[in-house]
Design an enzyme around this catalytic site. Structure first.
Site, PDB file in Angstrom:
ATOM      1  N   HIS A 127       0.816  -1.214   0.000  1.00  0.00           N
ATOM      2  CA  HIS A 127       0.000   0.000   0.000  1.00  0.00           C
ATOM      3  C   HIS A 127       0.853   1.270   0.000  1.00  0.00           C
ATOM      4  O   HIS A 127       0.360   2.342  -0.344  1.00  0.00           O
ATOM      5  CB  HIS A 127      -0.991  -0.004   1.170  1.00  0.00           C
ATOM      6  N   ASP A 141       0.244  -7.439   1.697  1.00  0.00           N
ATOM      7  CA  ASP A 141       0.641  -6.040   1.813  1.00  0.00           C
ATOM      8  C   ASP A 141       2.157  -5.878   1.816  1.00  0.00           C
ATOM      9  O   ASP A 141       2.716  -5.081   2.563  1.00  0.00           O
ATOM     10  CB  ASP A 141       0.051  -5.394   3.077  1.00  0.00           C
ATOM     11  N   GLY A 194       3.404   6.643   7.778  1.00  0.00           N
ATOM     12  CA  GLY A 194       4.809   6.851   7.414  1.00  0.00           C
ATOM     13  C   GLY A 194       5.693   5.749   7.945  1.00  0.00           C
ATOM     14  O   GLY A 194       6.764   5.480   7.400  1.00  0.00           O
ATOM     15  N   ASN A 195       5.246   5.082   9.041  1.00  0.00           N
ATOM     16  CA  ASN A 195       5.959   3.905   9.543  1.00  0.00           C
ATOM     17  C   ASN A 195       5.737   2.694   8.645  1.00  0.00           C
ATOM     18  O   ASN A 195       6.496   1.720   8.692  1.00  0.00           O
ATOM     19  CB  ASN A 195       5.512   3.540  10.956  1.00  0.00           C
ATOM     20  N   SER A 196       4.684   2.730   7.848  1.00  0.00           N
ATOM     21  CA  SER A 196       4.328   1.583   7.012  1.00  0.00           C
ATOM     22  C   SER A 196       5.507   1.140   6.148  1.00  0.00           C
ATOM     23  O   SER A 196       6.127   1.955   5.471  1.00  0.00           O
ATOM     24  CB  SER A 196       3.155   1.941   6.106  1.00  0.00           C
ATOM     25  N   GLY A 255     -11.873 -22.177  -8.787  1.00  0.00           N
ATOM     26  CA  GLY A 255     -12.836 -21.588  -9.703  1.00  0.00           C
ATOM     27  C   GLY A 255     -14.254 -21.503  -9.185  1.00  0.00           C
ATOM     28  O   GLY A 255     -15.203 -21.809  -9.916  1.00  0.00           O
TER      29      GLY A 255
END
Length: 341
Positions: free
Chosen positions: A81, A111, A185-187, A240
């Site tokens: 992200h 992520d 911002g730590n991400s 499927g």
């Protein structure tokens, strides 16, 4: 004057063994100093491997996060992200030096994104074994919250084995919960043990809560890195179908030998898919996959990992009120639709 101190007291004192003598209790200052040394030692060892990540789209900055270099030749982990689909990024180190990086692979389901930074002999940190973590263990986060460079926060591992829903809708398993303070911002920055090894990649903060933050476990990150290097993507299996979680009658759970009381009802079958070839139909209820109970759509998603691609597996299903067994060969999932596997 004669010394009238009883000799037996002197003898007891002189003959006392080290194990019998009272142990000195460290004062608060020395305890704090040990804690400080542990945290600052980690920062000294790997702080230079943590960078600010600025995705670049058409030469313009499109956001900001953190990342950690995990090899001397420039492999770098950050959050999917953070990259937001961008293919390039500008990296800024703790010394202010900037370098360029390009995305090798991206996995929204965990992520995580893997980049290659330009240059060699870069400072780097190593991924540790998150299975060895214990609750209460010191956890140190390094990153760039709200644009404040090279910020260090510390706390503990609050819980292990959490699940967190990624933006793709898929549950990320084995997530670490920590109370080390994280902010936007730590991400993408590392969560680090006192050994200096990266134990997680910080990914989420619960807005409005205090001290509840999450990191993708390092073992998950190691798996994703190996998949992205080998295939450029993380391979996952698909049979499927589109499905929904439904409650099961107690007698069905008992007869099937299941502990849970939920299954997955098939809402739709993709034509030409493995489910279609195995003659699964709308309304069939999946109870287990290769002996593992399927208590919901999330269980089915978790179980259908890349190792099942091209291999026959056994499904236990409920069809027209009767329990049956179907053999199916999953294929690699190409695209994702809501609640489809």
């Amino acid at each position: 004057m004669l010394d009238r101190t009883p000799t037996f007291l002197l003898n007891i004192d002189n003959s006392a063994s080290p194990t019998q003598r009272p142990t000195a209790v460290p004062d608060n200052d020395s305890l704090l100093d040990s804690y400080s040394h542990a945290v600052s030692g980690v920062v000294d060892r790997i702080g230079s491997a943590v960078v600010r990540v600025e995705p670049q789209v058409s030469g313009r900055t499109a956001g900001m996060g953190s990342g950690v270099i995990i090899s001397p030749d420039g492999l770098l982990l950050t959050n999917s992200h953070v990259m937001q689909g961008a293919r390039d990024a500008k990296l800024t180190g703790s010394d202010g030096h900037t370098i360029e990086a390009r995305v090798i692979g991206d996995d929204p389901d965990t992520d995580l994104a893997l980049l290659r930074a330009s240059g060699d002999r870069l400072p780097f940190a190593t991924l540790g074994d998150s299975k060895r973590l214990k609750r209460g263990q010191i956890a140190i986060a390094i990153g760039n919250p709200l644009g404040f460079e090279s910020t260090v926060t510390a706390g503990v591992v609050s819980a292990l084995g959490r699940s967190l829903r990624a933006r793709s809708g898929r549950l990320i398993d084995d997530v670490i919960q920590t109370d080390a303070a994280l902010n936007p911002g730590n991400s993408g920055g590392p969560l680090v043990a006192t050994s200096g090894q990266v134990i997680g990649i910080n990914t989420a903060v619960i807005m409005g809560a205090q001290g509840i933050c999450f990191a993708v476990a390092s073992n998950t990150a190691s798996f994703v890195v190996s998949e992205l290097i080998r295939h450029g993507r993380v391979r996952r299996a698909s049979i499927g179908i589109a499905g929904q979680t439904v409650p099961l009658p107690r007698r069905i759970s008992y007869a099937a030998g299941l502990n849970g009381t939920f299954g997955v009802v098939i809402a739709a079958v993709e034509p030409g898919s493995p489910a279609d070839h195995a003659q699964l139909e709308q309304g069939d209820v999946i109870l287990s996959l290769d002996g593992e109970p399927v208590g919901g759509v999330d269980d089915l998603v978790r179980l259908l990992n890349g190792e099942w691609i091209g291999r026959f597996v056994e499904l236990k299903i409920l069809k027209n009120g009767e329990m049956r067994t179907a053999t199916i060969m999953p294929v690699e999932r190409k695209t994702r639709t809501a609640h489809a596997e």
